[in-house]
Design a protein around this motif. Structure first.
Motif, mmCIF file in Angstrom:
data_model
loop_
_atom_site.group_PDB
_atom_site.id
_atom_site.type_symbol
_atom_site.label_atom_id
_atom_site.label_comp_id
_atom_site.label_asym_id
_atom_site.label_seq_id
_atom_site.Cartn_x
_atom_site.Cartn_y
_atom_site.Cartn_z
ATOM 1 N N ARG A 371 -14.809 -13.577 10.813
ATOM 2 C CA ARG A 371 -14.680 -15.027 10.661
ATOM 3 C C ARG A 371 -13.226 -15.433 10.872
ATOM 4 O O ARG A 371 -12.304 -14.657 10.613
ATOM 5 C CB ARG A 371 -15.146 -15.480 9.273
ATOM 6 N N ASN A 372 -13.025 -16.644 11.320
ATOM 7 C CA ASN A 372 -11.681 -17.141 11.581
ATOM 8 C C ASN A 372 -11.293 -18.243 10.596
ATOM 9 O O ASN A 372 -10.648 -19.220 10.949
ATOM 10 C CB ASN A 372 -11.590 -17.675 13.019
ATOM 11 N N ALA A 373 -11.743 -18.085 9.368
ATOM 12 C CA ALA A 373 -11.443 -19.081 8.349
ATOM 13 C C ALA A 373 -9.957 -19.095 8.034
ATOM 14 O O ALA A 373 -9.288 -18.059 8.040
ATOM 15 C CB ALA A 373 -12.243 -18.779 7.084
ATOM 16 N N PHE A 374 -9.414 -20.259 7.750
ATOM 17 C CA PHE A 374 -7.990 -20.419 7.475
ATOM 18 C C PHE A 374 -7.653 -20.000 6.044
ATOM 19 O O PHE A 374 -8.363 -20.367 5.103
ATOM 20 C CB PHE A 374 -7.601 -21.886 7.672
ATOM 21 N N PRO A 375 -6.559 -19.264 5.821
ATOM 22 C CA PRO A 375 -5.768 -18.583 6.848
ATOM 23 C C PRO A 375 -6.223 -17.130 6.990
ATOM 24 O O PRO A 375 -6.515 -16.479 5.976
ATOM 25 C CB PRO A 375 -4.354 -18.657 6.265
ATOM 26 N N GLN A 376 -6.307 -16.633 8.184
ATOM 27 C CA GLN A 376 -6.600 -15.222 8.412
ATOM 28 C C GLN A 376 -5.281 -14.464 8.448
ATOM 29 O O GLN A 376 -4.508 -14.596 9.401
ATOM 30 C CB GLN A 376 -7.391 -15.032 9.708
ATOM 31 N N LEU A 377 -5.013 -13.704 7.417
ATOM 32 C CA LEU A 377 -3.729 -13.029 7.277
ATOM 33 C C LEU A 377 -3.775 -11.632 7.889
ATOM 34 O O LEU A 377 -4.790 -10.939 7.801
ATOM 35 C CB LEU A 377 -3.356 -12.933 5.796
ATOM 36 N N PRO A 378 -2.688 -11.213 8.516
ATOM 37 C CA PRO A 378 -2.641 -9.851 9.064
ATOM 38 C C PRO A 378 -2.754 -8.807 7.963
ATOM 39 O O PRO A 378 -2.308 -9.036 6.837
ATOM 40 C CB PRO A 378 -1.261 -9.791 9.748
ATOM 41 N N TYR A 379 -3.371 -7.684 8.295
ATOM 42 C CA TYR A 379 -3.566 -6.557 7.384
ATOM 43 C C TYR A 379 -4.756 -6.783 6.447
ATOM 44 O O TYR A 379 -4.939 -6.054 5.484
ATOM 45 C CB TYR A 379 -2.300 -6.307 6.551
ATOM 46 N N GLY A 380 -5.590 -7.768 6.758
ATOM 47 C CA GLY A 380 -6.748 -8.027 5.921
ATOM 48 C C GLY A 380 -7.942 -7.149 6.248
ATOM 49 O O GLY A 380 -8.887 -7.085 5.472
ATOM 50 N N HIS A 381 -7.909 -6.499 7.405
ATOM 51 C CA HIS A 381 -8.996 -5.608 7.804
ATOM 52 C C HIS A 381 -8.395 -4.328 8.371
ATOM 53 O O HIS A 381 -7.619 -4.366 9.319
ATOM 54 C CB HIS A 381 -9.886 -6.277 8.854
ATOM 55 N N ILE A 382 -8.732 -3.205 7.767
ATOM 56 C CA ILE A 382 -8.204 -1.909 8.206
ATOM 57 C C ILE A 382 -9.226 -1.240 9.114
ATOM 58 O O ILE A 382 -10.363 -0.989 8.694
ATOM 59 C CB ILE A 382 -7.898 -0.985 7.014
ATOM 60 N N LYS A 383 -8.832 -0.972 10.326
ATOM 61 C CA LYS A 383 -9.710 -0.266 11.247
ATOM 62 C C LYS A 383 -9.508 1.238 11.077
ATOM 63 O O LYS A 383 -8.377 1.719 10.979
ATOM 64 C CB LYS A 383 -9.421 -0.678 12.690
ATOM 65 N N ASN A 384 -10.608 1.976 11.031
ATOM 66 C CA ASN A 384 -10.575 3.435 10.852
ATOM 67 C C ASN A 384 -9.766 3.851 9.617
ATOM 68 O O ASN A 384 -8.825 4.642 9.716
ATOM 69 C CB ASN A 384 -9.996 4.119 12.096
ATOM 70 N N PRO A 385 -10.109 3.324 8.443
ATOM 71 C CA PRO A 385 -9.326 3.640 7.243
ATOM 72 C C PRO A 385 -9.590 5.053 6.737
ATOM 73 O O PRO A 385 -10.625 5.657 7.037
ATOM 74 C CB PRO A 385 -9.835 2.612 6.237
ATOM 75 N N SER A 386 -8.668 5.556 5.956
ATOM 76 C CA SER A 386 -8.888 6.833 5.277
ATOM 77 C C SER A 386 -9.695 6.580 4.011
ATOM 78 O O SER A 386 -9.630 5.496 3.420
ATOM 79 C CB SER A 386 -7.557 7.505 4.926
#
Length: 477
Positions: A371-386
């Motif tokens: 979703r692109n709801a305001f505000p979309q902050l960087p680091y909110g979704h981790i791709k391939n996390p440990s």
């Protein structure tokens, strides 16, 4: 670590279908049905059900009539205490906090308005976690909070500007509205409790009527498409809290012709909080409250009355101090800027921390959406996390903020709560009530969570605690 990251890539496929098993195990069922007396058992919850409203009235009187000073009987005798109760407490309640028709229109009008929006506004449908008591069924949740929120904001501005409903009426009728909210908290709890018995949806019942009323009988009460538990948690308390702060700020504007930095700080703080709840609502269905907590007095009353009418003390104190002294509370520029920086920094960790954990859960649940709801902050979704994969089949996130401490969102939440007090200065304890109370609540919640995870994951939980040894603050606690 590299092996864990590679394993995480395989958690979902291109269709966002979880590849790890989400079946409910016998251990899940056992833990979900386990009855443990909390909060001091029946006697403890009676004290809380009587104590919460009493404390709310006491604090309101301290703010309304004594500039935030905690009042006590002038003479500690039977007659002195009796006089204190009747002349200082009860008389103030009758005068400024009795239920009125207008207060009922304001509060119940918003309750109805919010419920209607929750029923009709567009939004994605997200599945929750498998419910053990429903044999692993995943319930759908209509997540239209963002649409409702951004309809409410301009609509409320229209009502205020046109004079149909002046937002300053909220703070002018605060005590009366608070009483209506308290009454509604008890009423809704009773209605849900009775409906659960009639519908046969009771779950995890202790057999003690009072305790079960407090903890709740039904896990997932619904009216149409509206999940009452999620609606009460997201749509009611935080918007009301925000509008109380807005009302205080508008009151100041009408008096002074401008809004001071502390008043603006509280409006910003409460806007960020309510906006975070609405824009991330799709993450809520996989949370602990939706999955495990029943919808009893503990959740219903606190969301309907407790949160909005006690977390607002900083905003009200700022206004009442100015009304009483004729002087608005202000601070030095470095102090004020420092608190704004602290608030925004803590909010960033709060927002992205919640996002990281819940989106990780959603990926495993097959319910992840972008979703692109305001505000979309960087680091909110981790791709391939440990992560640590448990024998139970669940994954324990050990990446992002969750690789630093086990509860990063709680730490950030507490920093924000502290900033709400600090912006008022040090003239009263009441603006700090929220952070003190919240610390107790979160500590208790963490202890419940840790105990349950230890039972559920066993040695895998020990491995996780070794990997992430600190709960709130690195190298401290």
């Amino acid at each position: 670590m590299a092996g864990q990251k590679a394993e995480a890539k395989k958690s979902t496929n291109a269709n966002n279908v979880p590849l790890f098993s989400s079946k409910v195990t016998d251990l899940d069922v056992k833990l979900d049905n386990e009855i443990v007396y909390e909060f001091g058992g029946p006697l403890g919850v009676v004290g809380m059900m009587l104590g919460f409203p009493s404390l709310m009235y006491y604090f309101w009187i301290c703010l309304e009539h004594h500039q935030g000073k905690l009042i006590v009987p002038a003479v500690w005798s039977v007659e002195g205490i009796k006089s204190f109760f009747w002349n200082d407490i009860w008389a103030a309640i009758v005068e400024g906090a009795r239920p009125t028709v207008y207060a009922a229109k304001i509060y119940m009008g918003y309750i109805l308005f919010s419920f209607i929006l929750a029923s009709i506004m567009p939004g994605p449908v997200v599945n929750g976690l498998p419910i053990p008591s429903l044999k692993g069924k995943k319930l759908p949740y209509l997540c239209n909070g963002l649409a409702a929120w951004y309809f409410t904001l301009p609509f409320s501005a229209f009502l205020h500007v046109t004079g149909i409903f002046r937002l300053t009426d909220i703070i002018d009728n605060f005590g009366h509205i608070m009483t209506i909210a308290i009454m509604w908290g008890f009423t809704l709890t009773t209605l849900i409790f009775i409906a659960s018995h009639i519908q046969g949806t009771n779950h995890r019942m202790s057999g003690n009527l009072v305790y079960d009323f407090f903890m709740g009988a039904s896990l997932n009460p619904r009216v149409g498409v509206v999940d009452l538990k999620m609606w009460a948690e997201i749509r009611v308390p935080w918007p009301i809290l925000f509008y109380i702060s807005v009302s205080c700020a508008l009151k100041q504007y009408e008096t002074r012709g401008y809004i001071t930095a502390p008043a603006a700080f509280m409006v910003l703080a409460h806007f960020l909080y309510v906006n975070a709840c609405q824009k991330g609502e799709e993450c809520i269905p996989t949370s602990w409250d939706m999955f495990y907590e029943k919808d009893g007095f503990m959740l219903v009353f606190w969301n309907m009355a407790g949160v909005p009418f006690t977390y607002c003390y900083a905003s009200i104190y700022l206004m009442k101090f100015e009304e009483t002294t004729g002087v608005a509370i202000t601070h030095s520029l470095p102090y004020t800027v420092g608190l704004f920086v602290a608030l925004l920094s803590a909010y960033y960790i709060f927002d992205t921390g919640n996002s990281q954990k819940n989106r990780f859960r959603m990926e495993q649940n097959g319910s992840f959406i972008a979703r692109n709801a305001f505000p979309q902050l960087p680091y909110g979704h981790i791709k391939n996390p440990s992560y640590i994969k448990t024998a139970h089949g669940n994954l324990l996130l050990t990446d992002g903020w969750w690789g630093v401490v086990r509860k990063p969102h709680y730490t950030a939440d507490l920093v924000m709560a502290l900033s709400w007090g600090l912006i008022t200065g040090f003239g009263s304890f009441l603006p700090y009530f929220y952070v003190c109370f919240f610390l107790v609540v979160l500590t208790h919640r963490v202890s419940r969570d840790m105990e349950r995870c230890a039972k559920k994951y066993g040695k895998d939980w020990d491995r996780y605690c070794e990997r992430v040894p600190y709960i709130f603050i690195p190298y401290v606690f």
